[in-house]
Design a protein around this motif. Structure first.
Motif, PDB file in Angstrom:
ATOM      1  N   MET A   1      57.164  30.677  46.392  1.00 15.53           N
ATOM      2  CA  MET A   1      55.793  31.103  46.590  1.00 15.53           C
ATOM      3  C   MET A   1      55.424  32.087  45.475  1.00 15.53           C
ATOM      4  O   MET A   1      56.162  32.994  45.142  1.00 15.53           O
ATOM      5  CB  MET A   1      55.644  31.778  47.961  1.00 15.53           C
ATOM      6  CG  MET A   1      54.208  32.186  48.194  1.00 15.53           C
ATOM      7  SD  MET A   1      53.821  33.289  49.559  1.00 15.53           S
ATOM      8  CE  MET A   1      54.501  32.549  50.981  1.00 15.53           C
ATOM      9  N   ALA A   2      54.256  31.909  44.901  1.00 14.44           N
ATOM     10  CA  ALA A   2      53.779  32.772  43.821  1.00 14.44           C
ATOM     11  C   ALA A   2      53.291  34.106  44.379  1.00 14.44           C
ATOM     12  O   ALA A   2      52.732  34.159  45.469  1.00 14.44           O
ATOM     13  CB  ALA A   2      52.653  32.091  43.062  1.00 14.44           C
ATOM     14  N   SER A   3      53.527  35.158  43.616  1.00 12.72           N
ATOM     15  CA  SER A   3      52.986  36.452  44.023  1.00 12.72           C
ATOM     16  C   SER A   3      51.642  36.647  43.336  1.00 12.72           C
ATOM     17  O   SER A   3      51.407  36.138  42.249  1.00 12.72           O
ATOM     18  CB  SER A   3      53.936  37.589  43.639  1.00 12.72           C
ATOM     19  OG  SER A   3      54.093  37.620  42.238  1.00 12.72           O
ATOM     20  N   GLY A   4      50.750  37.363  43.997  1.00 12.25           N
ATOM     21  CA  GLY A   4      49.445  37.624  43.409  1.00 12.25           C
ATOM     22  C   GLY A   4      48.369  37.719  44.461  1.00 12.25           C
ATOM     23  O   GLY A   4      48.641  37.816  45.659  1.00 12.25           O
ATOM     24  N   GLU A  19      47.569  37.262  38.926  1.00 11.51           N
ATOM     25  CA  GLU A  19      48.968  36.868  38.973  1.00 11.51           C
ATOM     26  C   GLU A  19      49.759  37.671  37.946  1.00 11.51           C
ATOM     27  O   GLU A  19      49.175  38.234  37.012  1.00 11.51           O
ATOM     28  CB  GLU A  19      49.102  35.376  38.671  1.00 11.51           C
ATOM     29  CG  GLU A  19      48.348  34.500  39.674  1.00 11.51           C
ATOM     30  CD  GLU A  19      48.337  33.043  39.290  1.00 11.51           C
ATOM     31  OE1 GLU A  19      48.778  32.245  40.113  1.00 11.51           O
ATOM     32  OE2 GLU A  19      47.896  32.728  38.164  1.00 11.51           O
ATOM     33  N   ALA A  20      51.056  37.682  38.122  1.00  9.53           N
ATOM     34  CA  ALA A  20      51.929  38.382  37.176  1.00  9.53           C
ATOM     35  C   ALA A  20      51.765  37.782  35.785  1.00  9.53           C
ATOM     36  O   ALA A  20      51.569  36.580  35.629  1.00  9.53           O
ATOM     37  CB  ALA A  20      53.376  38.282  37.628  1.00  9.53           C
ATOM     38  N   GLY A  21      51.781  38.627  34.784  1.00 14.40           N
ATOM     39  CA  GLY A  21      51.673  38.164  33.409  1.00 14.40           C
ATOM     40  C   GLY A  21      50.609  38.933  32.643  1.00 14.40           C
ATOM     41  O   GLY A  21      49.991  39.859  33.164  1.00 14.40           O
TER      42      GLY A  21
END
Length: 77
Positions: A1-4, A19-21
């Motif tokens: 599952m993606a974090s954000g 989102e991360a990045g």
């Protein structure tokens, strides 16, 4: 599952995925962050905007610390 997160403007419906990045800050339709005085803000290119304001209850240091969002949206035509 993606974090954000997903942030959606309640005025125009525009959504922003966070989102991360690396962040393309200058190209974001919805911007958010903390100003030089420590207050949080969020705004949309449509003009909808909120700014954080804080104070102590009853104006007394040491009382309950109250944080509120204040509408600072640009006037709509």
């Amino acid at each position: 599952m993606a974090s954000g997160f997903v942030i959606r403007c309640l005025d125009c419906g525009l959504e922003k995925r966070v989102e991360a990045g690396r962040r393309a800050y200058r190209n974001e339709e919805i911007t958010f962050g903390t100003d030089n005085y420590g207050a949080d803000q969020i705004s949309c290119e449509c003009g909808n905007a909120l700014e954080e304001t804080s104070r102590f209850a009853n104006g007394k240091f040491g009382g309950e610390f109250i944080v509120e969002w204040r509408d600072v949206a640009k006037p709509r035509a």
